[in-house]
Design a protein around this motif. Structure first.
Motif, short mmCIF file in Angstrom:
data_model
loop_
_atom_site.label_atom_id
_atom_site.label_comp_id
_atom_site.label_asym_id
_atom_site.label_seq_id
_atom_site.Cartn_x
_atom_site.Cartn_y
_atom_site.Cartn_z
N THR A 96 1.44 4.07 -3.13
CA THR A 96 0.90 5.37 -2.71
C THR A 96 -0.57 5.29 -2.32
OG1 THR A 96 0.19 6.29 -4.86
CG2 THR A 96 2.53 6.49 -4.31
N LEU A 97 -1.01 4.11 -1.90
CA LEU A 97 -2.39 3.94 -1.47
C LEU A 97 -2.57 4.27 0.01
CD1 LEU A 97 -3.05 0.53 -3.27
CD2 LEU A 97 -3.81 2.80 -4.01
N ASP A 98 -1.46 4.42 0.71
CA ASP A 98 -1.48 4.76 2.13
C ASP A 98 -0.25 5.62 2.41
OD1 ASP A 98 -2.26 4.83 4.75
OD2 ASP A 98 -1.87 2.71 5.18
N ARG A 108 0.14 7.85 -9.32
CA ARG A 108 -0.20 6.45 -9.59
C ARG A 108 -0.52 6.23 -11.06
NH1 ARG A 108 -2.81 6.78 -4.56
NH2 ARG A 108 -4.77 7.35 -5.54
N ASN A 123 0.82 -1.21 0.00
CA ASN A 123 0.00 0.00 0.00
C ASN A 123 0.86 1.26 0.00
OD1 ASN A 123 -2.39 -1.44 -0.04
ND2 ASN A 123 -2.63 -1.42 2.18
N THR A 177 -1.24 15.85 -2.07
CA THR A 177 -2.70 15.81 -1.95
C THR A 177 -3.23 14.54 -2.61
OG1 THR A 177 -3.10 16.92 -4.06
CG2 THR A 177 -2.76 18.33 -2.12
N ASP A 178 -4.50 14.24 -2.38
CA ASP A 178 -5.10 13.06 -3.00
C ASP A 178 -5.03 13.15 -4.52
OD1 ASP A 178 -5.69 11.96 -0.55
OD2 ASP A 178 -7.79 12.61 -0.55
N ASP A 179 -5.28 14.33 -5.08
CA ASP A 179 -5.21 14.48 -6.53
C ASP A 179 -3.79 14.25 -7.05
OD1 ASP A 179 -7.89 15.00 -6.73
OD2 ASP A 179 -7.68 17.17 -6.92
N GLN A 180 -2.80 14.75 -6.32
CA GLN A 180 -1.42 14.55 -6.73
C GLN A 180 -1.02 13.08 -6.65
OE1 GLN A 180 0.40 17.30 -4.00
NE2 GLN A 180 0.40 18.99 -5.46
N LEU A 181 -1.48 12.39 -5.60
CA LEU A 181 -1.19 10.96 -5.48
C LEU A 181 -1.85 10.17 -6.61
CD1 LEU A 181 -1.60 10.54 -1.62
CD2 LEU A 181 0.52 10.26 -2.92
N SER A 182 -3.08 10.53 -6.95
CA SER A 182 -3.77 9.86 -8.05
C SER A 182 -3.01 10.06 -9.36
CB SER A 182 -5.20 10.39 -8.19
OG SER A 182 -5.96 10.06 -7.05
#
Length: 254
Positions: A68-70, A96, A64, A88-93
C-alpha cells in the motif's frame, strides 16, 4: 472515528480467503514507463510465495502496491478487502500499521541501540505503552531465535542475526502479511538459510509471507512461484506445494 474504522466502513469485502487481489492492475510513470501492465494476481491468506524476476521486471512496483505504498494507475488492488486506491493517506497508514510487516535487504537497524529496542520501535506508533512494547519485543526476538541477543547492539551481531532482528521488528505487531524484499541478498549462504527457516516458521504459524527476489533457486524452494517480466506475470505455479521443512530447527543457524 479513527482512520482504521473509517477504512473498515468504506472498504468492500474481499473474498473470504484472499489476502491480496490484483485485478487488471497497471502502473505507469511519466515518460511512457509501464512498470506493471494488466496484472491479475490473488494471494490467499496463509500462503507463502516468491515473486521472482530480474531487475526492471516490475518486482519493486508489485512490492509497493502489495504494501500500500503506491496506488495503481488503473485496475484494482485490494489488501484484506480494502481497495487501496480509494483510501486516504491516513487510512492507508492505519492499514499498514495493523496488517503489513516489511523486511528489506538492508536491515535498517538503529546503531548503538539494543536489539530489543530496535524491535520495540516497530510499535512506536501503535499507542502501546513502553513497558508493553519491550515485553512484546522480547517475545518477538524469542520467536526468531534471538532471545539471547536481546541486549546486543547491531555491531555485535552477525548479518543473519541482524536480519532476524529486522524480521522480529516486522512481526512484533502480529501483522497477518509479511513482505520480504530480497531478505537474503546481503547475507552469506548459511545466514541466508537461517533467515529463510525463520520465514518458513512464521508461515507455519499462519502468516502470509511474500518473498520478492531475483534468486530463482531461492524461489524454487517456496510453495508457490510467480515470475514477472516486463511488468507482466509470465508464469504462476498457482497451486501451493508443501515447503521442504526437513532439518528445520527453530532459531538454527547464525
Amino acid at each position: 472515528m479513527t482512520a482504521a474504522e473509517s477504512a473498515s466502513r468504506s472498504a468492500p469485502a474481499s473474498e473470504p480467503g484472499a489476502a491480496v487481489e490484483f485485478s487488471g492492475v497497471s502502473r505507469h510513470y511519466p515518460g511512457g514507463v509501464r512498470a506493471l501492465d494488466g496484472v491479475d494476481l490473488r494471494i490467499d491468506r496463509g500462503e507463502m510465495l516468491g515473486i521472482v524476476g530480474p531487475s526492471g521486471s516490475g518486482k519493486s512496483t508489485l512490492l509497493n502496491l502489495l504494501g500500500t505504498l503506491d496506488a495503481p494507475t488503473s485496475g484494482n488492488v485490494r489488501v484484506f478487502g480494502y481497495d487501496i486506491g480509494s483510501l486516504t493517506d491516513d487510512q492507508l497508514s492505519a492499514l499498514r500499521a495493523r496488517s503489513i510487516g516489511f523486511v528489506f535487504q538492508q536491515f535498517h537497524l538503529a546503531p548503538n541501540v539494543y536489539a530489543v529496542d530496535n524491535v520495540a520501535d516497530g510499535l512506536l506508533y501503535s499507542g502501546v505503552p513502553a513497558r508493553t512494547r519491550v515485553r512484546r519485543a522480547l517475545r518477538a526476538l524469542e520467536r526468531v531465535g534471538l532471545a539471547d541477543r536481546a541486549y546486543h547492539r547491531p555491531h555485535e551481531l552477525s548479518g543473519g542475526q541482524k536480519q532476524r532482528v529486522a524480521i522480529a521488528r516486522a512481526v512484533v505487531g502480529a501483522p497477518p502479511l509479511l513482505l520480504a524484499d530480497e531478505p537474503t541478498g546481503a547475507l552469506d549462504t548459511v545466514s541466508g538459510e537461517a533467515v529463510m527457516r525463520v520465514l518458513r516458521e512464521l508461515h507455519g504459524d499462519g502468516v502470509t509471507v511474500v518473498v520478492i527476489t531475483h534468486d530463482r533457486e531461492l524461489a524454487a524452494d517456496l510453495p508457490r512461484q510467480v515470475e514477472v517480466r516486463d511488468g507482466r506475470v509470465l508464469t504462476d505455479s498457482g497451486t501451493p506445494k508443501e515447503p521442504d521443512t526437513s532439518g528445520v530447527r527453530k532459531g538454527a543457524g547464525r
